[in-house]
Design a protein around this motif. Structure first.
Motif, PDB file in Angstrom:
ATOM      1  N   UNK A  14     -10.183   0.278   8.058  1.00  0.00           N
ATOM      2  CA  UNK A  14     -11.357  -0.553   7.744  1.00  0.00           C
ATOM      3  C   UNK A  14     -12.317   0.226   6.841  1.00  0.00           C
ATOM      4  N   UNK A  15     -11.831   0.532   5.647  1.00  0.00           N
ATOM      5  CA  UNK A  15     -12.630   1.307   4.697  1.00  0.00           C
ATOM      6  C   UNK A  15     -12.647   0.626   3.336  1.00  0.00           C
ATOM      7  N   UNK A  16     -13.632   0.936   2.569  1.00  0.00           N
ATOM      8  CA  UNK A  16     -13.869   0.510   1.182  1.00  0.00           C
ATOM      9  C   UNK A  16     -14.565  -0.850   1.072  1.00  0.00           C
ATOM     10  N   UNK A  46      -7.494  -6.779   5.101  1.00  0.00           N
ATOM     11  CA  UNK A  46      -6.963  -8.108   4.773  1.00  0.00           C
ATOM     12  C   UNK A  46      -7.899  -8.957   3.913  1.00  0.00           C
ATOM     13  N   UNK A  47      -9.213  -8.754   4.025  1.00  0.00           N
ATOM     14  CA  UNK A  47     -10.127  -9.557   3.202  1.00  0.00           C
ATOM     15  C   UNK A  47      -9.974  -9.252   1.708  1.00  0.00           C
ATOM     16  N   UNK A  48      -9.346  -8.127   1.368  1.00  0.00           N
ATOM     17  CA  UNK A  48      -9.161  -7.785  -0.046  1.00  0.00           C
ATOM     18  C   UNK A  48      -7.762  -8.137  -0.562  1.00  0.00           C
ATOM     19  N   UNK A  49      -6.905  -8.649   0.294  1.00  0.00           N
ATOM     20  CA  UNK A  49      -5.497  -8.841  -0.086  1.00  0.00           C
ATOM     21  C   UNK A  49      -5.349  -9.659  -1.365  1.00  0.00           C
ATOM     22  N   UNK A  65      -0.770  -6.080   3.943  1.00  0.00           N
ATOM     23  CA  UNK A  65      -1.862  -6.423   4.845  1.00  0.00           C
ATOM     24  C   UNK A  65      -1.768  -5.482   6.045  1.00  0.00           C
ATOM     25  N   UNK A  66      -2.839  -5.357   6.791  1.00  0.00           N
ATOM     26  CA  UNK A  66      -2.852  -4.402   7.911  1.00  0.00           C
ATOM     27  C   UNK A  66      -2.537  -5.038   9.250  1.00  0.00           C
TER      28      UNK A  66
END
Ligand code: PEP
Length: 253
Positions: A14-16, A46-49, A65-66
């Motif tokens: 959960x970074x960046x 996942x919000x950046x996928x 995805x994580x």
């Protein structure tokens, strides 16, 4: 002899922020080794996928995805649909990371359902297994890890197992700076390969790629990859900076 292509996957956890994610991708995407030599994967939040897929289009950098839920849709507030992930163009989904298991209570059964869901949508799972320090000290590592593998693969076909990726991540080595020695890692990975052979056959066991994860850095990755059964790495901390991620890939080149 089957030659297994190494696969290096970053797990950003959960970074960046979005801007930081973009900066990383722009710095990396045209500098990675060709994907007939090594598979390069970035596991962003996942919000950046969707953005990752856009930014990496036409390059050899793959997107993971994580986590994913195992149902396609419905009343599952806050979960991520595997169907939606696939629709975005996601290549891999990390399943059963020890942080998912320990912090969010994910069970072996859920990990297995998620693996099936990921395959149903033509993505590939990176399935994580690994023992705690207590388990290693009690001599329970092989039995534990082998049990996790059996549970995770339940009902998958040999063809699917040849495609997926397993990640052996001793929990005591994750984010602690404590790496398993390359021999320790290789020994447990051999046990995992033997478990796959027991469940399927020799061909499947020889084909499945098994990564090591746990404080992998540019200065220890070469030694790990030199081992007979280690086919790549799943990397947290050292995958966050573009320079460091590129060095990890070069080591596998
Ligand atoms: C991981 O998150 O899967 C991991 C291995 O983390 P780190 O490389 O930071 O130990």
């Amino acid at each position: 002899d089957i030659v297994r292509k190494p696969i290096i996957a970053g797990n950003w956890k959960m970074n960046k922020t979005l801007a930081e994610a973009e900066e990383f991708v722009q710095a990396v995407k045209n500098n990675i080794p060709a994907n007939d030599v090594v598979d390069a994967v970035v596991g962003a939040p996942n919000i950046f996928t969707q953005k990752l897929v856009e930014w990496t289009e036409g390059t050899d950098l793959k997107v993971a995805a994580q986590n994913s839920y195992f149902e396609d849709e419905g009343a599952f507030t806050g979960e991520t649909s595997p169907k939606a992930l696939a629709d975005l163009g996601t290549d891999y989904v990390i399943i059963g990371h020890s942080e998912r298991r320990d912090i969010f209570g994910e069970t072996d059964e859920e990990v297995n359902k998620k693996a099936h869901a990921v395959f149903n949508h033509k993505m590939l799972p990176i399935i994580c297994v690994g023992e705690s320090l207590d388990q290693r000290e009690a001599g329970e590592t092989n039995e534990w890890v082998s049990g996790q593998v059996k549970a995770a693969l339940e009902g998958l076909t040999a063809e699917q197992v040849k495609e997926l990726v397993l990640a052996y991540e001793p929990i005591w080595a994750i984010g602690t700076g404590k790496t398993a020695t390359s021999e320790q890692a290789n020994d447990t990975i051999k046990v995992i390969r033997e478990t796959v052979q027991e469940l399927y056959d020799e061909e499947t066991a020889e084909a499945v790629r098994i990564q090591y994860g746990g404080s992998v850095k540019p200065d220890n990755i070469a030694e790990l990859l030199d081992q007979s059964d280690i086919d790549g790495a799943l990397v947290g901390g050292a995958s966050l900076e573009a320079d460091s991620f590129l060095k990890l890939l070069e080591a596998a080149d």
